[in-house]
Design a protein around this motif. Structure first.
Motif, PDB file in Angstrom:
ATOM      1  N   ARG A   7     -49.866  -8.157  30.703  1.00 44.81           N
ATOM      2  CA  ARG A   7     -50.114  -8.507  29.315  1.00 44.81           C
ATOM      3  C   ARG A   7     -51.175  -7.585  28.754  1.00 44.81           C
ATOM      4  O   ARG A   7     -51.963  -7.003  29.509  1.00 44.81           O
ATOM      5  N   VAL A  36     -53.859  -8.991  32.936  1.00 45.03           N
ATOM      6  CA  VAL A  36     -54.085  -8.504  31.567  1.00 45.03           C
ATOM      7  C   VAL A  36     -54.727  -7.124  31.676  1.00 45.03           C
ATOM      8  O   VAL A  36     -55.762  -6.965  32.333  1.00 45.03           O
ATOM      9  N   ASP A  74     -49.784 -11.730  21.117  1.00 48.85           N
ATOM     10  CA  ASP A  74     -50.315 -11.496  22.483  1.00 48.85           C
ATOM     11  C   ASP A  74     -51.295 -12.615  22.836  1.00 48.85           C
ATOM     12  O   ASP A  74     -51.272 -13.165  23.940  1.00 48.85           O
ATOM     13  N   LEU A 116     -50.896 -15.490  25.694  1.00 46.49           N
ATOM     14  CA  LEU A 116     -51.843 -15.460  26.812  1.00 46.49           C
ATOM     15  C   LEU A 116     -52.580 -16.792  26.914  1.00 46.49           C
ATOM     16  O   LEU A 116     -52.730 -17.369  28.004  1.00 46.49           O
ATOM     17  N   GLU A 176     -51.332 -13.640  37.055  1.00 45.56           N
ATOM     18  CA  GLU A 176     -51.212 -12.975  35.746  1.00 45.56           C
ATOM     19  C   GLU A 176     -52.132 -11.761  35.715  1.00 45.56           C
ATOM     20  O   GLU A 176     -53.225 -11.798  36.274  1.00 45.56           O
TER      21      GLU A 176
END
Ligand code: FAD
Length: 418
Positions: A137, A242, A144, A148, A240
């Motif tokens: 991400r 980012v 976004d 998120l 996840e």
């Protein structure tokens, strides 16, 4: 030949684009204004995306953009793809006498063409991504941020690549939401690129206090399914990822257009591009700074807010100079961090207060030469008064008494020499 300005087109529907429209109208311009924005949403503010919005304190950051009241043709979900019919090249200088004789041109988009007498490029910047086949991400748009936010939950193993401003702000929010946060940073400290390692090091303990695992001097090779491949052969398993390693100016659509690009749209100190009739403002503009004697591209909200005042004035035939002292803020780990000015590794750092404490400032004096102690930059943590006074002193090119400046009991304005 001076052109009558009847059609202004703005490429980019963010803060800089909207502010240009507002400034054109505030200056009495009555011709047509068309703003072309790639996102489907009307203009909104980005700073809260990594702060209040990520924490759930708000859901919408829309700016006050009443297109009807502004007489604005707002074309959302439409992307600029190139220019045509430009009036020739004027060359680029610092302040050297470029005359506005452009006859305008045509903005080509993925949905048509818009003829302009003047074009303002305000297409901002887009996040850099890591190589690899794993999902990653970024945090740039409202969508976004909303997506998120919806995945941040207690126990989530979250990797943030990059300990810059946005990485730190996101780490703050995610840790407060109970995520297991690891920040992987290639540099020796957070924000080493922006502040230098000595000042950046002051923020290292903030991560530990918040329960964030900060890994410094650790480059990420790629994002792969299930985790990060680290340089040196390591692997970090996460749920996840980012990527927050910075942005690049969104100006690829101008390649081959004749508009000079130099890490953004190269504009002079009046925000004029190399092609007459074309201007740029905000994150995409690499402007000539008279103050610093070099080209600067400043990715801060304050620049997107104020540069359009100058762009709009000059679009309408004015001759205003854009020569700001750059300013930004960041809210991270319960602290308000602010920075004003511009410094390099050659400048001298002076601490005001204990950087291990809750409130302090750091000041930079120009160059290694101690004969002229000119203040060039100030960083403050929970110390807005120093920031304000520092901003004035830097703007005035003030000389300071280093001994008094180092004393946090002496207001910055009282450390100004003479
Ligand atoms: P943008 O906001 O990027 O707007 C440009 C618009 O143009 C975008 O909507 C984009 O989709 C559109 N566009 C791009 N290409 C095209 C095209 N070809 N055709 C049409 N449209 C196009 N700054 C601070 O000083 N302090 C902060 O605390 C801070 N926090 C931030 C937090 C986050 C999460 C982010 C992302 C940024 C933050 N910033 C902060 C930076 C600040 O938000 C930016 O400097 C500012 O948004 C720049 O505005 P802009 O209008 O130049 O560009």
């Amino acid at each position: 030949m001076l052109v009558r300005i009847e059609r202004v087109v703005i490429a980019g529907g963010g803060l800089a684009g909207l502010r240009t429209v507002q400034e054109l109208r505030a200056r009495g311009y009555q011709g047509s204004v068309t703003m072309v924005g790639a996102e489907p949403r009307p203009p909104y503010d980005r700073p809260p995306l990594s702060k209040k919005l990520m924490m759930g304190a708000l859901d919408d950051t829309s700016l006050d953009a009443d297109a009807a009241a502004l007489g604005l043709e707002l074309r959302l979900g439409e992307s600029a793809i190139g220019l045509a019919g430009l009036g020739g090249s004027a060359g680029l200088g610092g302040s050297a006498g470029l005359r506005e004789t452009g006859r305008g041109g045509v903005l080509r988009t993925d949905q048509g063409e818009h003829r302009f007498d003047r074009l303002v490029v305000a297409t901002g910047a887009a996040p850099v991504r890591m190589p690899g086949t794993g999902a990653q991400r970024v945090l740039r748009s409202l969508d976004d941020a909303l997506e998120l936010r919806s995945v941040l939950c207690p126990g989530l193993r979250l990797a943030i690549v990059g300990a810059g401003w946005i990485g730190a702000e996101l780490a703050t929010a995610a840790a407060l939401k109970g995520c297991q946060v690891t920040v992987v940073e290639a540099g020796p400290t957070p924000v080493a690129g922006a502040l230098g390692a000595e000042a950046g090091a002051t923020t290292v303990p903030w991560y530990a206090e918040a329960g964030v695992d900060l890994r410094l001097c650790q480059a990420v090779e790629s994002v792969e399914p299930g985790g990060l491949a680290l340089s040196g052969g390591g692997w970090l398993a996460v749920d996840e990822v980012v990527t927050a390693v910075g942005v690049r100016p969104a100006v690829g659509w101008l390649d081959g257009s004749g508009v000079a690009l130099e890490n953004g749209v190269a504009v002079d100190d009046r925000l004029r591009a190399s092609v007459p009739g074309v201007y740029a403002a905000g994150d995409c503009a690499a402007f000539w700074s008279l103050r610093y004697g070099r080209r600067l591209r400043v990715e801060h909200w304050d620049t997107a807010l104020h540069a359009p005042e100058v762009a709009a004035a000059n679009v309408l035939g004015g001759d205003e100079i854009y020569d700001p002292v750059p300013y930004f803020w960041s809210e991270q780990f319960g602290r308000m961090v602010q920075y004003v000015g511009h410094h390099t590794a050659a400048d001298r750092l002076i601490w005001r207060g204990d950087p291990a404490g809750q409130r302090w400032a750091a000041c930079w004096l120009a160059g290694p030469d101690t004969a002229a102690d000119r203040l060039v930059a100030v960083l403050t943590v929970n110390q807005p008064r120093d920031l304000l006074q520092g901003r004035r002193a830097i703007g005035a090119g003030a000389l300071v008494d280093p001994g008094r400046l180092a004393d946090p009991g002496v207001p910055v304005r009282d450390a100004v020499a003479g």
